[in-house]
Design an enzyme around this catalytic site. Structure first.
Site, PDB file in Angstrom:
ATOM      1  N   TYR A   1     -69.279  29.908  -4.502  1.00 47.95           N
ATOM      2  CA  TYR A   1     -68.363  31.056  -4.423  1.00 47.95           C
ATOM      3  C   TYR A   1     -67.420  30.956  -3.229  1.00 47.95           C
ATOM      4  O   TYR A   1     -66.280  31.420  -3.284  1.00 47.95           O
ATOM      5  CB  TYR A   1     -69.132  32.386  -4.436  1.00 47.95           C
TER       6      TYR A   1
ATOM      7  N   GLU B   1     -49.216  43.426  13.912  1.00 47.17           N
ATOM      8  CA  GLU B   1     -49.464  42.099  13.348  1.00 47.17           C
ATOM      9  C   GLU B   1     -48.741  41.923  12.006  1.00 47.17           C
ATOM     10  O   GLU B   1     -49.083  41.023  11.245  1.00 47.17           O
ATOM     11  CB  GLU B   1     -50.971  41.873  13.213  1.00 47.17           C
TER      12      GLU B   1
HETATM   13 ZN   LIG Z   1     -55.586  40.406  14.695  1.00 43.77          ZN
END
Ligand SMILES: [Zn+2]
Length: 215
Positions: free
Chosen positions: A123, A77
Site C-alpha cells: 500500500y 506555505e
Molecule cells: Zn510546513
C-alpha cells in the site's frame, strides 16, 4: 463550478482537517490543505489556522494565478502547494503536515535522498511510491518552492528535510489517505530501523506500479 460543489469541498476540508488533528497527525496551527477548483482557482486553509477547528466559510479562496480572493489570508506555505500544482496538472488536492514520524525520518542522516523510505508494504508503493528528500530551506523561503517544483513532476509526494511531507492526490480524500499511509510507513520504518527488514523486491514494486498506477 457550482456553488454547491464548492460548499461541499469546504466542508470536506474542515472534516478531514479535524480528523487529522484528532488523531495527532497535525498539531497546533501547523499543516495545511488545498483543493483545486474547476474554475482554475484553489481553496486553501488559512494562515495560523488549526486544522482541528476550521470554519468552512473562512477557508481562503485563491484565483488562477494564486492570488488571494476572499476568506481568511491563506497559509504562509501556499507557495509549496502552488509549486506542486504547477508541475502536476492532474493533481486535485495537496496535504502538507509536520506529522511526527515523517518528520523524524526527514532528520535521519543515512536515508537515501532519492527514496527516503524503502518499499516496506504494497500500500505504501501504491499510494506514495518513491519519496525524494527536498534539502532544508528556511520555511517560507521561495527557494523551497523552486526545490519542490524540480521534483514534483515525477513524484506525487516529497519530504522536506527537517520539516515534513507534501502529498498530492487525484482527490482530497486520496491526498489525505496517501499522507496517512506515508506517516504510518514512516512509523514502521523507524520501528524497523537497524533491524535489516525484508523489503519488497524491485520486481514486486514494478508489478504494483503496473497494476495500480498513481495519478
Ligand atoms: Zn510546513
Amino acid at each position: 463550478m457550482s456553488r454547491h460543489h464548492e460548499t461541499r469541498l469546504r466542508e470536506q476540508i474542515a472534516t478531514l482537517g479535524r480528523s487529522l488533528f484528532d488523531r495527532g497527525l497535525t498539531m497546533g496551527s501547523s499543516g495545511n490543505i488545498s483543493v483545486r477548483l474547476e474554475d482554475g482557482g484553489w481553496l486553501m486553509t488559512p494562515t495560523n489556522a488549526c486544522l482541528g477547528r476550521l470554519d468552512p466559510a473562512e477557508i481562503s479562496r485563491l484565483g488562477g494565478q494564486g492570488e488571494w480572493l476572499d476568506g481568511h489570508k491563506p497559509t504562509k506555505e501556499h507557495f509549496l502547494h502552488m509549486a506542486m500544482y504547477a508541475e502536476r496538472p492532474q493533481s486535485q488536492a495537496i496535504v502538507h503536515l509536520h506529522s511526527t514520524h515523517s518528520v523524524a525520518v526527514s532528520c535521519l542522516p543515512d536515508i537515501d535522498p532519492c527514496d527516503c523510505i524503502p518499499p516496506l508494504t504494497a500500500y505504501y508503493v501504491m499510494r506514495v511510491g518513491r519519496l525524494p528528500l527536498v534539502p532544508y530551506h528556511v520555511p517560507g523561503d521561495p527557494t523551497l518552492g523552486d526545490a519542490v517544483r524540480g521534483l514534483a513532476g515525477k513524484h506525487s509526494a516529497v519530504l522536506l528535510a527537517n520539516h515534513g511531507p507534501v502529498v498530492a492526490g487525484k482527490s482530497l480524500e486520496a491526498a489525505v489517505y496517501a499522507t496517512e499511509e506515508l506517516e504510518e510507513t514512516a512509523k514502521l520504518f523507524l520501528l524497523l530501523h537497524g533491524r535489516n527488514p525484508r523489503v519488497l523486491t524491485p520486481e514486486q514494486v514494478a508489478e504494483l506500479e503496473a497494476r495500480f498506477p498513481r495519478d
